[in-house]
Design a protein around this motif. Structure first.
Motif, PDB file in Angstrom:
ATOM      1  N   UNK A  76       0.832  -1.214   0.000  1.00 49.61           N
ATOM      2  CA  UNK A  76       0.000   0.000   0.000  1.00 49.61           C
ATOM      3  C   UNK A  76       0.864   1.260   0.000  1.00 49.61           C
ATOM      4  N   UNK A  77       1.930   1.247   0.788  1.00 52.33           N
ATOM      5  CA  UNK A  77       2.831   2.400   0.818  1.00 52.33           C
ATOM      6  C   UNK A  77       3.479   2.644  -0.522  1.00 52.33           C
ATOM      7  N   UNK A  78       3.847   1.566  -1.199  1.00 53.37           N
ATOM      8  CA  UNK A  78       4.450   1.681  -2.517  1.00 53.37           C
ATOM      9  C   UNK A  78       3.441   2.228  -3.530  1.00 53.37           C
ATOM     10  N   UNK A  79       2.238   1.698  -3.499  1.00 54.55           N
ATOM     11  CA  UNK A  79       1.201   2.132  -4.433  1.00 54.55           C
ATOM     12  C   UNK A  79       0.845   3.607  -4.246  1.00 54.55           C
ATOM     13  N   UNK A  80       0.490   3.967  -3.010  1.00 52.18           N
ATOM     14  CA  UNK A  80       0.074   5.347  -2.766  1.00 52.18           C
ATOM     15  C   UNK A  80       1.241   6.321  -2.835  1.00 52.18           C
ATOM     16  N   UNK A  81       2.429   5.857  -2.459  1.00 53.98           N
ATOM     17  CA  UNK A  81       3.605   6.716  -2.557  1.00 53.98           C
ATOM     18  C   UNK A  81       3.925   7.070  -3.993  1.00 53.98           C
ATOM     19  N   UNK A  82       3.853   6.073  -4.864  1.00 52.72           N
ATOM     20  CA  UNK A  82       4.125   6.345  -6.285  1.00 52.72           C
ATOM     21  C   UNK A  82       3.050   7.247  -6.892  1.00 52.72           C
ATOM     22  N   UNK A  93      10.471  20.580  -1.572  1.00 53.23           N
ATOM     23  CA  UNK A  93      11.524  19.612  -1.827  1.00 53.23           C
ATOM     24  C   UNK A  93      11.706  18.643  -0.652  1.00 53.23           C
ATOM     25  N   UNK A  94      11.572  19.159   0.577  1.00 49.92           N
ATOM     26  CA  UNK A  94      11.749  18.301   1.751  1.00 49.92           C
ATOM     27  C   UNK A  94      10.665  17.233   1.788  1.00 49.92           C
ATOM     28  N   UNK A  95       9.423  17.652   1.544  1.00 52.24           N
ATOM     29  CA  UNK A  95       8.322  16.688   1.548  1.00 52.24           C
ATOM     30  C   UNK A  95       8.508  15.654   0.437  1.00 52.24           C
ATOM     31  N   UNK A  96       8.963  16.085  -0.723  1.00 55.99           N
ATOM     32  CA  UNK A  96       9.218  15.159  -1.829  1.00 55.99           C
ATOM     33  C   UNK A  96      10.308  14.156  -1.499  1.00 55.99           C
ATOM     34  N   UNK A  97      11.375  14.617  -0.859  1.00 56.48           N
ATOM     35  CA  UNK A  97      12.452  13.704  -0.463  1.00 56.48           C
ATOM     36  C   UNK A  97      11.997  12.718   0.613  1.00 56.48           C
ATOM     37  N   UNK A  98      11.193  13.207   1.558  1.00 55.95           N
ATOM     38  CA  UNK A  98      10.651  12.312   2.583  1.00 55.95           C
ATOM     39  C   UNK A  98       9.746  11.252   1.948  1.00 55.95           C
ATOM     40  N   UNK A  99       8.981  11.648   0.943  1.00 60.23           N
ATOM     41  CA  UNK A  99       8.124  10.691   0.251  1.00 60.23           C
ATOM     42  C   UNK A  99       8.955   9.669  -0.524  1.00 60.23           C
ATOM     43  N   UNK A 100      10.035  10.101  -1.142  1.00 60.46           N
ATOM     44  CA  UNK A 100      10.928   9.153  -1.818  1.00 60.46           C
ATOM     45  C   UNK A 100      11.516   8.150  -0.833  1.00 60.46           C
ATOM     46  N   UNK A 101      11.897   8.640   0.340  1.00 58.88           N
ATOM     47  CA  UNK A 101      12.410   7.764   1.385  1.00 58.88           C
ATOM     48  C   UNK A 101      11.326   6.787   1.846  1.00 58.88           C
ATOM     49  N   UNK A 102      10.102   7.269   1.963  1.00 53.95           N
ATOM     50  CA  UNK A 102       8.984   6.412   2.355  1.00 53.95           C
ATOM     51  C   UNK A 102       8.708   5.339   1.311  1.00 53.95           C
ATOM     52  N   UNK A 103       8.838   5.679   0.049  1.00 53.99           N
ATOM     53  CA  UNK A 103       8.628   4.697  -1.020  1.00 53.99           C
ATOM     54  C   UNK A 103       9.695   3.605  -0.947  1.00 53.99           C
ATOM     55  N   UNK A 105      11.300   2.668   1.754  1.00 53.18           N
ATOM     56  CA  UNK A 105      10.996   1.869   2.946  1.00 53.18           C
ATOM     57  C   UNK A 105       9.829   0.929   2.657  1.00 53.18           C
ATOM     58  N   UNK A 106       8.826   1.408   1.924  1.00 52.39           N
ATOM     59  CA  UNK A 106       7.677   0.563   1.585  1.00 52.39           C
ATOM     60  C   UNK A 106       8.097  -0.626   0.723  1.00 52.39           C
ATOM     61  N   UNK A 107       8.959  -0.384  -0.240  1.00 50.36           N
ATOM     62  CA  UNK A 107       9.452  -1.479  -1.080  1.00 50.36           C
ATOM     63  C   UNK A 107      10.223  -2.490  -0.236  1.00 50.36           C
ATOM     64  N   UNK A 108      11.017  -1.994   0.708  1.00 46.21           N
ATOM     65  CA  UNK A 108      11.776  -2.891   1.582  1.00 46.21           C
ATOM     66  C   UNK A 108      10.845  -3.674   2.506  1.00 46.21           C
ATOM     67  N   UNK A 109       9.784  -3.031   3.013  1.00 50.67           N
ATOM     68  CA  UNK A 109       8.801  -3.742   3.851  1.00 50.67           C
ATOM     69  C   UNK A 109       8.136  -4.865   3.067  1.00 50.67           C
ATOM     70  N   UNK A 110       7.790  -4.590   1.842  1.00 51.61           N
ATOM     71  CA  UNK A 110       7.170  -5.601   0.986  1.00 51.61           C
ATOM     72  C   UNK A 110       8.114  -6.788   0.800  1.00 51.61           C
ATOM     73  N   UNK A 136       8.632   7.803   9.659  1.00 48.17           N
ATOM     74  CA  UNK A 136       7.327   8.366  10.001  1.00 48.17           C
ATOM     75  C   UNK A 136       7.461   9.480  11.038  1.00 48.17           C
ATOM     76  N   UNK A 137       8.401   9.341  11.948  1.00 48.32           N
ATOM     77  CA  UNK A 137       8.642  10.397  12.925  1.00 48.32           C
ATOM     78  C   UNK A 137       9.096  11.675  12.223  1.00 48.32           C
ATOM     79  N   UNK A 138      10.036  11.542  11.284  1.00 43.42           N
ATOM     80  CA  UNK A 138      10.494  12.714  10.522  1.00 43.42           C
ATOM     81  C   UNK A 138       9.356  13.345   9.715  1.00 43.42           C
ATOM     82  N   UNK A 139       8.560  12.486   9.066  1.00 40.67           N
ATOM     83  CA  UNK A 139       7.449  12.986   8.266  1.00 40.67           C
ATOM     84  C   UNK A 139       6.402  13.677   9.137  1.00 40.67           C
ATOM     85  N   UNK A 140       6.126  13.111  10.300  1.00 42.71           N
ATOM     86  CA  UNK A 140       5.145  13.718  11.207  1.00 42.71           C
ATOM     87  C   UNK A 140       5.654  15.058  11.732  1.00 42.71           C
ATOM     88  N   UNK A 141       6.927  15.125  12.079  1.00 43.23           N
ATOM     89  CA  UNK A 141       7.500  16.398  12.547  1.00 43.23           C
ATOM     90  C   UNK A 141       7.402  17.447  11.442  1.00 43.23           C
TER      91      UNK A 141
END
Length: 183
Positions: A76-82, A93-103, A105-110, A136-141
């Motif tokens: 789900x993280x991979x799908x919605x992140x992409x 740019x910061x939000x975009x980089x955090x989203x790339x990092x989240x994607x 992490x999602x691929x690694x979780x899968x 998620x802590x960084x993204x929430x902050x």
């Protein structure tokens, strides 16, 4: 035609009548095997479930649940992140980089969830869950700095936390220890 005499019908017990007729008795019930109080019919009560460890060689439900959560959460993280990636850099740019990092992490979780379902070492899923909590802590902050609610990222802490709990459970550790896998 003559009427059959008792015991002459091959479908009836020797010298008896069918069930429910006079002269027929059911076989005695098997003796109870020490399961507790005898019922009037002679059967013992059912044994209680002790919730003990899984049968040798069988993957515990907690390990399976951790793997499935990793697969579903990662997918789900991979799908919605992409899908959100095209909009992420529009917000900054910061939000975009955090989203790339989240994607990532999602691929690694899968991938790690699939590894756990295949009875391989859960070390990767455990480590990626820790990383997911940190991202998620960084993204929430960052989201709170931008004016979002602190509750918006709560699910991102809960699911990886559940995976960590399930994999660090003694039953899960015992399962992997019986296979010679330490994590």
């Amino acid at each position: 035609m003559s009427s059959p005499t008792p015991g002459s019908d091959p479908n009836l017990p020797q010298g008896g009548a069918p069930q429910g007729q006079p002269g027929w008795s059911a076989p005695p019930p098997p003796p109870a095997q020490g399961y507790g109080v005898q019922s009037p019919q002679g059967y013992g009560s059912a044994p209680a479930y002790s919730g003990g460890p899984a049968a040798p060689g069988q993957r515990p439900g907690m390990v399976t649940a951790a793997g499935i959560i990793g697969i579903v959460w990662g997918g789900l993280g991979l799908l919605f992140g992409l899908l959100a990636l095209s909009l992420a850099f529009a917000f900054g740019a910061v939000y975009g980089l955090l989203l790339l990092l989240s994607i990532a992490v999602s691929a690694a979780l899968l991938w790690a969830g699939i590894q756990v379902i295949q009875d391989k070492s859960p070390r990767l899923l455990l480590l990626i869950s820790y990383v997911a909590i940190g991202v998620n802590l960084l993204t929430t902050i960052w989201a709170v700095i931008e004016g979002a609610s602190i509750l918006s990222g709560l699910l991102g802490f809960v699911l990886p936390g559940i995976v960590v709990f399930l994999l660090l459970n003694p039953q899960s550790k015992q399962f992997y220890a019986s296979r010679g896998i330490t994590y």
